[in-house]
Design a protein around this motif. Structure first.
Motif, PDB file in Angstrom:
ATOM      1  N   ALA A 125       0.826  -1.207   0.000  1.00 14.05           N
ATOM      2  CA  ALA A 125       0.000   0.000   0.000  1.00 14.05           C
ATOM      3  C   ALA A 125       0.862   1.259   0.000  1.00 14.05           C
ATOM      4  CB  ALA A 125      -0.928  -0.010   1.218  1.00 14.05           C
ATOM      5  N   PHE A 126       1.993   1.215   0.692  1.00  9.94           N
ATOM      6  CA  PHE A 126       2.895   2.368   0.703  1.00  9.94           C
ATOM      7  C   PHE A 126       3.453   2.649  -0.700  1.00  9.94           C
ATOM      8  CE2 PHE A 126       7.245   4.014   1.110  1.00  9.94           C
ATOM      9  CZ  PHE A 126       6.977   5.212   1.744  1.00  9.94           C
ATOM     10  N   GLN A 127       3.786   1.595  -1.448  1.00 12.87           N
ATOM     11  CA  GLN A 127       4.293   1.787  -2.801  1.00 12.87           C
ATOM     12  C   GLN A 127       3.225   2.351  -3.728  1.00 12.87           C
ATOM     13  OE1 GLN A 127       7.491   1.378  -3.657  1.00 12.87           O
ATOM     14  NE2 GLN A 127       6.982   2.173  -5.694  1.00 12.87           N
ATOM     15  N   ILE A 128       1.989   1.890  -3.555  1.00 13.27           N
ATOM     16  CA  ILE A 128       0.878   2.423  -4.358  1.00 13.27           C
ATOM     17  C   ILE A 128       0.666   3.905  -4.054  1.00 13.27           C
ATOM     18  CG2 ILE A 128      -1.613   2.277  -4.739  1.00 13.27           C
ATOM     19  CD1 ILE A 128      -0.089   0.077  -6.117  1.00 13.27           C
ATOM     20  N   LYS A 129       0.722   4.263  -2.776  1.00 13.62           N
ATOM     21  CA  LYS A 129       0.545   5.668  -2.398  1.00 13.62           C
ATOM     22  C   LYS A 129       1.690   6.521  -2.923  1.00 13.62           C
ATOM     23  CE  LYS A 129      -0.491   8.572   1.609  1.00 13.62           C
ATOM     24  NZ  LYS A 129      -0.725   8.602   3.078  1.00 13.62           N
ATOM     25  N   LEU A 130       2.900   5.973  -2.909  1.00 17.38           N
ATOM     26  CA  LEU A 130       4.054   6.708  -3.438  1.00 17.38           C
ATOM     27  C   LEU A 130       3.920   6.939  -4.939  1.00 17.38           C
ATOM     28  CD1 LEU A 130       6.786   7.931  -2.617  1.00 17.38           C
ATOM     29  CD2 LEU A 130       7.833   5.714  -3.154  1.00 17.38           C
ATOM     30  N   PHE A 132       1.119   7.154  -6.562  1.00 15.04           N
ATOM     31  CA  PHE A 132       0.056   8.149  -6.755  1.00 15.04           C
ATOM     32  C   PHE A 132       0.569   9.555  -6.463  1.00 15.04           C
ATOM     33  CE2 PHE A 132      -3.289  10.644  -4.578  1.00 15.04           C
ATOM     34  CZ  PHE A 132      -4.101  10.892  -5.683  1.00 15.04           C
ATOM     35  N   THR A 133       1.409   9.686  -5.425  1.00 15.97           N
ATOM     36  CA  THR A 133       1.972  10.994  -5.105  1.00 15.97           C
ATOM     37  C   THR A 133       2.877  11.501  -6.226  1.00 15.97           C
ATOM     38  OG1 THR A 133       1.900  10.408  -2.765  1.00 15.97           O
ATOM     39  CG2 THR A 133       3.271  12.283  -3.371  1.00 15.97           C
ATOM     40  N   ASN A 134       3.624  10.592  -6.855  1.00 16.73           N
ATOM     41  CA  ASN A 134       4.526  10.975  -7.948  1.00 16.73           C
ATOM     42  C   ASN A 134       3.821  11.096  -9.298  1.00 16.73           C
ATOM     43  OD1 ASN A 134       6.669  10.974  -6.133  1.00 16.73           O
ATOM     44  ND2 ASN A 134       7.138   8.811  -6.516  1.00 16.73           N
ATOM     45  N   GLY A 135       2.513  10.828  -9.328  1.00 15.03           N
ATOM     46  CA  GLY A 135       1.751  10.973 -10.564  1.00 15.03           C
ATOM     47  C   GLY A 135       1.852   9.803 -11.517  1.00 15.03           C
ATOM     48  N   LYS A 136       2.279   8.636 -11.038  1.00 10.69           N
ATOM     49  CA  LYS A 136       2.423   7.481 -11.914  1.00 10.69           C
ATOM     50  C   LYS A 136       1.094   6.762 -12.145  1.00 10.69           C
ATOM     51  CE  LYS A 136       7.243   6.611 -10.646  1.00 10.69           C
ATOM     52  NZ  LYS A 136       8.229   5.619 -10.103  1.00 10.69           N
ATOM     53  N   ILE A 137       0.170   6.871 -11.217  1.00  8.66           N
ATOM     54  CA  ILE A 137      -1.150   6.265 -11.374  1.00  8.66           C
ATOM     55  C   ILE A 137      -2.201   7.333 -11.125  1.00  8.66           C
ATOM     56  CG2 ILE A 137      -0.378   3.939 -10.744  1.00  8.66           C
ATOM     57  CD1 ILE A 137      -1.547   4.401  -7.975  1.00  8.66           C
ATOM     58  N   GLU A 138      -3.404   7.093 -11.657  1.00 13.34           N
ATOM     59  CA  GLU A 138      -4.494   8.053 -11.507  1.00 13.34           C
ATOM     60  C   GLU A 138      -5.221   7.845 -10.183  1.00 13.34           C
ATOM     61  OE1 GLU A 138      -6.982   7.645 -14.884  1.00 13.34           O
ATOM     62  OE2 GLU A 138      -5.479   8.407 -16.315  1.00 13.34           O
ATOM     63  N   ARG A 139      -6.057   8.830  -9.860  1.00 15.62           N
ATOM     64  CA  ARG A 139      -6.776   8.786  -8.596  1.00 15.62           C
ATOM     65  C   ARG A 139      -7.746   7.618  -8.528  1.00 15.62           C
ATOM     66  NH1 ARG A 139      -7.781  12.290  -4.498  1.00 15.62           N
ATOM     67  NH2 ARG A 139      -6.570  13.888  -5.582  1.00 15.62           N
ATOM     68  N   ASP A 140      -8.468   7.331  -9.632  1.00 11.09           N
ATOM     69  CA  ASP A 140      -9.429   6.225  -9.610  1.00 11.09           C
ATOM     70  C   ASP A 140      -8.735   4.895  -9.346  1.00 11.09           C
ATOM     71  OD1 ASP A 140     -11.386   8.074 -10.150  1.00 11.09           O
ATOM     72  OD2 ASP A 140     -11.384   7.706 -12.321  1.00 11.09           O
ATOM     73  N   ARG A 141      -7.594   4.695  -9.996  1.00 10.97           N
ATOM     74  CA  ARG A 141      -6.843   3.460  -9.777  1.00 10.97           C
ATOM     75  C   ARG A 141      -6.356   3.371  -8.334  1.00 10.97           C
ATOM     76  NH1 ARG A 141      -5.957  -1.777 -10.662  1.00 10.97           N
ATOM     77  NH2 ARG A 141      -3.758  -2.336 -10.391  1.00 10.97           N
TER      78      ARG A 141
END
Length: 619
Positions: A125-130, A132-141
């Motif tokens: 979960a920490f990697q997913i949040k990181l 998202f913070t860096n803009g690699k994935i979208e908010r819906d994902r």
């Protein structure tokens, strides 16, 4: 825009000179000595020192009393809960780690709270949040993935709703044992911080009757752990800091201004304001100062997860290193300062002297140098409080005063001014503490009751003593009142009986005499029915079954009371010797006659009621 001449919009220069210094005053010119002189110097008079020490003993000290038994048991319950959760969740999430935050970590609980706030760190979960913070994935994902983590955490602690197990195998599955440990589980995946709530039944919680403990597990809420840890370190530098924090916390609880959901300031925000005031008078050091940390050989470590929470700089000094190295020394003038004087200074500072129109509260800087305009959400009419780590220049600036609206700001400001006035008056006049305890401060003693409640109980006890002394007189007075009430009832009953008796002796028309005769018959039949009911009740109580009256007995009783037995006008044949056509005609005539008699009886009864009311009114 409206084309008005400039002269009509010009302001009076004298008015501007009077207003601008009060609104846009230079807060940086206020030194710690100035703040001490305005908030503490009038309260440090030796004449009131004895009174202040008495106030500390009677009001402040019971808040911070280390209740060894209860707090030790509560800490043990928290440890049992965390060990059990760690045992379960580390099997579902590899590398997971649990951290306690809130009042359980900071030690700023008022003694009656048993909830535990827990943050769980999950590497995936920490990697997913990181990302998202860096803009690699979208908010819906990001939201979909976090939702899966929340429900996976929920399923790990709660049994499935369906499914059976074979009891003949001699071994129950895991979800059956979990059902006996965890109850009232709830998942909230779409909150700002996803959370799973529930109750653990085997925690041996001393504050709960059944020993259960309520817990909230938040995913990746390490910033809350850092905030609670920072407050804990400040409270451990000096015992008076913790006493002052608990005093302010009890006061905001009594005033109802310590909940952000009510459009006021949160309890955490008030604690930050306490630390900031103590920093402004140099009672506390700045644990986030880079030079101060470098002097204690504490440096920022990018590999340490707690130094880089959410990509922020969350490193700070510990109270242990500050007290061991003795690089910072508290001024001598504060060595014997009572906590009640610091409490009064806190109220005076924020009610009268803090320039909230231009300056923001910042324990990261520890002085009045931060302007509130650095926050886009700042408003001229409310206070701005900077989060210690989510600062104005961070990717996620956080103003802790944002929940305040117009009504909440008025409520907070009014409470601060009232408390400042009462504390100042109390120190100047040296009035009795009991006279102003409940008016400005809600204080809990060691047994969980407030001083105002103790005063109320003493008043009730004195009232009980007075009632015991004057007991016979009160009982006599009570018996006299009941006797007078009964005499009034008997008098009214006698008057009603006399009025009804006189009504029968008044010369009235024949119709009225007929009405009175009918009423007397009705009274007789009613008396007969009452007697029958009494006999039925007595027989039922004695166990003898009640006897039912047959048709012959009912007709005989009706004749005795002067009632008509037959429903028709005269003798009627039973119709055995008549033809079917004649029988149908008779039945139809009977129904019509019954309808006419019913209508006549209704008219007669209404006429009788009218005459009876007229008769009574004449009497």
């Amino acid at each position: 825009k409206k084309g008005l001449p400039i002269d009509t919009l010009a302001l009076n220069q004298s008015t501007v000179k009077d207003i601008l210094p009060t609104i846009f005053q230079d807060s940086s010119t206020m030194t710690p000595s100035d703040i001490i002189q305005k908030t503490l110097l009038p309260l440090l008079d030796p004449e009131v020192e004895e009174f202040a020490q008495k106030m500390d003993v009677e009001i402040i000290t019971p808040l911070a009393m280390d209740r060894h038994d209860m707090h030790h048991l509560h800490k043990n319950s928290v440890r049992i809960l965390c060990d059990r959760l760690t045992d379960i969740l580390t099997k579902k999430f590899r590398g997971a780690h649990l951290d306690v935050y809130g009042s359980c970590l900071s030690g700023l609980s008022l003694g009656n709270s048993s909830d535990v706030d827990i943050s769980i760190y999950i590497p995936e979960a920490f990697q997913i949040k990181l990302d998202f913070t860096n803009g690699k994935i979208e908010r819906d994902r990001y939201q979909k993935v976090m939702k899966k983590f929340v429900y996976k955490l929920f399923d790990s602690l709660s049994p499935p709703r369906h499914g059976r197990y074979n009891s003949q195998q001699g071994r129950k599955p895991a979800h059956v044992s979990l059902n006996q440990e965890f109850r009232n589980m709830e998942a909230i995946p779409f909150a700002r911080v996803p959370v799973v709530k529930g109750n653990y039944l085997h925690a041996n919680n001393p504050f709960a009757k059944d020993g259960s403990m309520h817990f909230d597990i938040c995913i990746l809420n390490d910033i809350a752990v850092a905030n609670s840890g920072l407050l804990r370190e400040y409270s451990l530098i000096d015992t008076r800091v913790k006493m002052l924090m608990l005093s302010v916390k009890s006061w905001i609880k009594y005033k109802g201004i310590g909940n952000a959901a009510d459009q006021t300031l949160s309890s955490y925000t008030w604690m930050v304001m306490v630390v900031f005031y103590l920093q402004c008078i140099e009672f506390l050091p700045n644990l986030q100062c880079p030079h101060f940390m470098e002097a204690h050989n504490v440096r920022f470590d990018p590999t340490n997860r707690m130094h880089t929470v959410n990509g922020l700089k969350t490193v700070y000094l510990s109270s242990e290193s500050v007290l061991q190295h003795e690089i910072w020394q508290q001024p001598e003038q504060f060595k014997s300062t009572p906590v009640s004087a610091l409490l009064a200074g806190f109220f005076l500072f924020y009610a009268r002297h803090f320039p909230h129109e231009t300056t923001a509260v910042s324990i990261r800087l520890g002085n009045l140098s931060l302007q509130k305009t650095v926050f886009k959400s700042s408003r001229l009419w409310r206070i701005v409080v900077e989060d210690p780590f989510e600062t104005h220049d961070s990717p996620c600036p956080h103003d802790l005063g944002t929940p305040l609206n117009d009504h909440g700001n008025i409520k907070v400001t009014k409470a601060l001014h009232e408390a400042a006035d009462r504390m100042e008056r109390m120190y100047i006049d040296c009035t009795d503490i009991d006279d102003c305890i409940g008016s400005f401060c809600f204080v809990q003693t060691s047994n969980g009751s407030s001083n105002s409640e103790i005063a109320n109980r003493s008043e009730l006890a004195s009232a009980d003593n007075e009632s015991e002394e004057a007991g016979p007189a009160k009982l006599k007075h009570k018996s006299n009142r009941s006797n007078n009430r009964q005499a009034r009832r008997n008098k009214a009953k006698t008057q009603n009986q006399n009025a009804s008796t006189n009504a029968h002796h008044v010369s009235v028309p024949a119709s009225s005499q007929k009405l009175s005769n009918n009423s007397s018959k009705d009274h007789g039949s009613a008396a007969k029915q009452d007697q029958d009911k009494k006999e039925h009740t007595v027989k039922h109580q004695t166990g003898e079954p009640p006897k039912r009256k047959n048709k012959h007995q009912k007709n005989k009783a009706a004749k005795k009371n002067g009632e008509n037995v037959s429903s028709g006008d005269g003798p009627r044949d039973d119709g055995k010797n008549q033809s079917p056509k004649q029988n149908s005609g008779n039945r139809r005539n009977t129904r019509q006659g019954d309808q006419r008699r019913a209508s006549q009886e209704m008219k007669e009864s209404s006429r009788q009621k009218y005459e009876e009311e007229l008769l009574l009114s004449n009497v």
